[in-house]
Design a protein around this motif. Structure first.
Motif, mmCIF file in Angstrom:
data_model
loop_
_atom_site.group_PDB
_atom_site.id
_atom_site.type_symbol
_atom_site.label_atom_id
_atom_site.label_comp_id
_atom_site.label_asym_id
_atom_site.label_seq_id
_atom_site.Cartn_x
_atom_site.Cartn_y
_atom_site.Cartn_z
ATOM 1 N N MET A 183 0.740 -0.959 -0.011
ATOM 2 C CA MET A 183 -0.050 0.081 0.074
ATOM 3 C C MET A 183 0.923 1.309 -0.098
ATOM 4 O O MET A 183 2.060 1.250 0.434
ATOM 5 C CB MET A 183 -0.736 0.083 1.402
ATOM 6 N N GLN A 184 0.786 2.156 -0.733
ATOM 7 C CA GLN A 184 1.545 3.386 -0.961
ATOM 8 C C GLN A 184 0.276 4.609 -1.146
ATOM 9 O O GLN A 184 -0.609 4.439 -1.555
ATOM 10 C CB GLN A 184 2.328 3.302 -2.208
ATOM 11 N N LYS A 185 0.973 5.679 -0.550
ATOM 12 C CA LYS A 185 -0.214 7.072 -0.662
ATOM 13 C C LYS A 185 0.783 8.061 -0.893
ATOM 14 O O LYS A 185 1.965 8.321 -0.553
ATOM 15 C CB LYS A 185 -0.999 7.235 0.207
ATOM 16 N N ALA A 186 0.360 9.090 -1.448
ATOM 17 C CA ALA A 186 0.978 10.336 -1.554
ATOM 18 C C ALA A 186 0.896 11.262 -0.184
ATOM 19 O O ALA A 186 -0.122 11.274 0.356
ATOM 20 C CB ALA A 186 0.362 11.340 -2.702
ATOM 21 N N MET A 187 2.209 11.671 0.298
ATOM 22 C CA MET A 187 1.924 12.234 1.508
ATOM 23 C C MET A 187 1.377 13.745 1.407
ATOM 24 O O MET A 187 0.838 14.255 2.411
ATOM 25 C CB MET A 187 3.492 12.378 2.089
ATOM 26 N N ASP A 188 1.467 14.528 0.323
ATOM 27 C CA ASP A 188 1.200 15.623 0.109
ATOM 28 C C ASP A 188 0.615 15.628 -1.418
ATOM 29 O O ASP A 188 0.866 15.151 -2.246
ATOM 30 C CB ASP A 188 2.333 16.850 0.165
ATOM 31 N N LYS A 189 -0.372 16.768 -1.649
ATOM 32 C CA LYS A 189 -0.702 17.171 -2.824
ATOM 33 C C LYS A 189 0.350 17.312 -4.080
ATOM 34 O O LYS A 189 1.282 17.976 -3.504
ATOM 35 C CB LYS A 189 -1.760 18.234 -2.773
ATOM 36 N N GLY A 190 0.402 16.644 -5.150
ATOM 37 C CA GLY A 190 1.352 16.853 -5.992
ATOM 38 C C GLY A 190 2.466 15.772 -5.811
ATOM 39 O O GLY A 190 3.524 15.846 -6.526
ATOM 40 N N ASP A 191 2.372 15.118 -4.578
ATOM 41 C CA ASP A 191 3.843 14.140 -4.585
ATOM 42 C C ASP A 191 3.700 12.940 -5.523
ATOM 43 O O ASP A 191 2.832 12.210 -5.481
ATOM 44 C CB ASP A 191 3.502 13.604 -2.972
ATOM 45 N N GLY A 192 4.703 12.971 -6.222
ATOM 46 C CA GLY A 192 4.757 12.034 -7.394
ATOM 47 C C GLY A 192 5.309 10.872 -6.815
ATOM 48 O O GLY A 192 5.381 9.770 -7.432
ATOM 49 N N VAL A 193 6.065 10.806 -5.705
ATOM 50 C CA VAL A 193 6.623 9.253 -5.304
ATOM 51 C C VAL A 193 6.106 8.657 -4.143
ATOM 52 O O VAL A 193 5.991 7.309 -4.513
ATOM 53 C CB VAL A 193 8.048 9.766 -4.793
ATOM 54 N N GLY A 194 5.484 9.208 -3.183
ATOM 55 C CA GLY A 194 4.535 8.861 -2.203
ATOM 56 C C GLY A 194 5.395 7.948 -1.183
ATOM 57 O O GLY A 194 6.378 7.826 -1.234
ATOM 58 N N LYS A 195 4.785 7.302 -0.371
ATOM 59 C CA LYS A 195 5.445 6.638 0.856
ATOM 60 C C LYS A 195 4.730 4.970 0.697
ATOM 61 O O LYS A 195 3.559 4.999 0.989
ATOM 62 C CB LYS A 195 5.197 7.379 2.060
ATOM 63 N N GLU A 196 5.455 4.145 0.890
ATOM 64 C CA GLU A 196 4.995 2.855 1.088
ATOM 65 C C GLU A 196 4.694 2.825 2.717
ATOM 66 O O GLU A 196 5.188 3.002 3.609
ATOM 67 C CB GLU A 196 5.960 1.786 0.923
ATOM 68 N N ILE A 197 3.211 2.403 2.880
ATOM 69 C CA ILE A 197 2.693 2.561 4.368
ATOM 70 C C ILE A 197 2.411 1.019 5.122
ATOM 71 O O ILE A 197 2.055 0.925 6.171
ATOM 72 C CB ILE A 197 1.626 3.476 4.309
ATOM 73 N N ALA A 198 2.514 0.266 3.912
ATOM 74 C CA ALA A 198 2.221 -1.288 4.294
ATOM 75 C C ALA A 198 2.657 -2.086 3.447
ATOM 76 O O ALA A 198 2.823 -1.911 2.396
ATOM 77 C CB ALA A 198 0.635 -1.701 4.554
ATOM 78 N N LYS A 199 3.482 -3.432 3.783
ATOM 79 C CA LYS A 199 3.797 -4.345 2.991
ATOM 80 C C LYS A 199 3.816 -5.747 3.534
ATOM 81 O O LYS A 199 4.193 -5.891 4.666
ATOM 82 C CB LYS A 199 5.395 -3.989 2.656
ATOM 83 N N PHE A 200 3.406 -6.467 2.696
ATOM 84 C CA PHE A 200 2.808 -7.921 3.276
ATOM 85 C C PHE A 200 3.428 -9.108 2.371
ATOM 86 O O PHE A 200 3.129 -8.898 1.239
ATOM 87 C CB PHE A 200 1.201 -8.232 3.633
ATOM 88 N N LYS A 201 4.170 -9.922 2.846
ATOM 89 C CA LYS A 201 4.546 -11.045 1.660
ATOM 90 C C LYS A 201 3.354 -12.158 1.512
ATOM 91 O O LYS A 201 2.758 -12.471 2.622
ATOM 92 C CB LYS A 201 5.878 -11.748 2.617
ATOM 93 N N ILE A 202 3.459 -12.381 0.385
ATOM 94 C CA ILE A 202 2.457 -13.547 0.011
ATOM 95 C C ILE A 202 2.879 -14.606 -0.862
ATOM 96 O O ILE A 202 3.889 -14.556 -1.268
ATOM 97 C CB ILE A 202 1.262 -12.792 -0.886
ATOM 98 N N GLU A 203 2.482 -15.760 -0.515
ATOM 99 C CA GLU A 203 2.905 -17.231 -1.035
ATOM 100 C C GLU A 203 1.849 -17.707 -2.192
ATOM 101 O O GLU A 203 2.031 -18.895 -2.276
ATOM 102 C CB GLU A 203 3.019 -17.957 0.061
ATOM 103 N N ILE A 204 1.139 -16.861 -2.696
ATOM 104 C CA ILE A 204 -0.251 -17.264 -3.644
ATOM 105 C C ILE A 204 0.309 -16.921 -4.889
ATOM 106 O O ILE A 204 0.711 -15.694 -5.126
ATOM 107 C CB ILE A 204 -1.401 -17.024 -3.079
ATOM 108 N N TYR A 205 -0.156 -17.438 -5.963
ATOM 109 C CA TYR A 205 0.067 -17.031 -7.291
ATOM 110 C C TYR A 205 -0.981 -16.145 -7.534
ATOM 111 O O TYR A 205 -0.507 -14.920 -8.421
ATOM 112 C CB TYR A 205 0.122 -18.145 -8.233
#
Length: 71
Positions: A32-54
């Motif tokens: 999950m990623q979101k822009a921190m401010d209006k016009g933010d082109g890079v954003g910040k990753e706010i969540a990351k979960f490893k998955i084992e499914i195809y």
């Protein structure tokens, strides 16, 4: 997917949000990623979960009263 590839769903309005699958070092993650401010082109990753499914179905939903981390 190759390492570094990302695929997912975006929501654009003011500050964007992104939910997707990312491949790093041969492993897959839901991110999950979101822009921190209006016009933010890079954003910040706010969540990351490893998955084992195809196959990983994704859904993006904007709710009126979201948790503080997701705003």
């Amino acid at each position: 997917m190759k390492d570094g590839d990302v695929a997912g769903l975006f929501c654009f309005q003011n500050r964007y949000g992104f939910v997707g699958v990312k491949r790093e070092n041969g492993q897959f993650f839901v991110v999950m990623q979101k822009a921190m401010d209006k016009g933010d082109g890079v954003g910040k990753e706010i969540a990351k979960f490893k998955i084992e499914i195809y196959c990983c179905p994704l859904k993006v939903e904007k709710r009126k009263n979201m948790c503080p981390q997701c705003r």
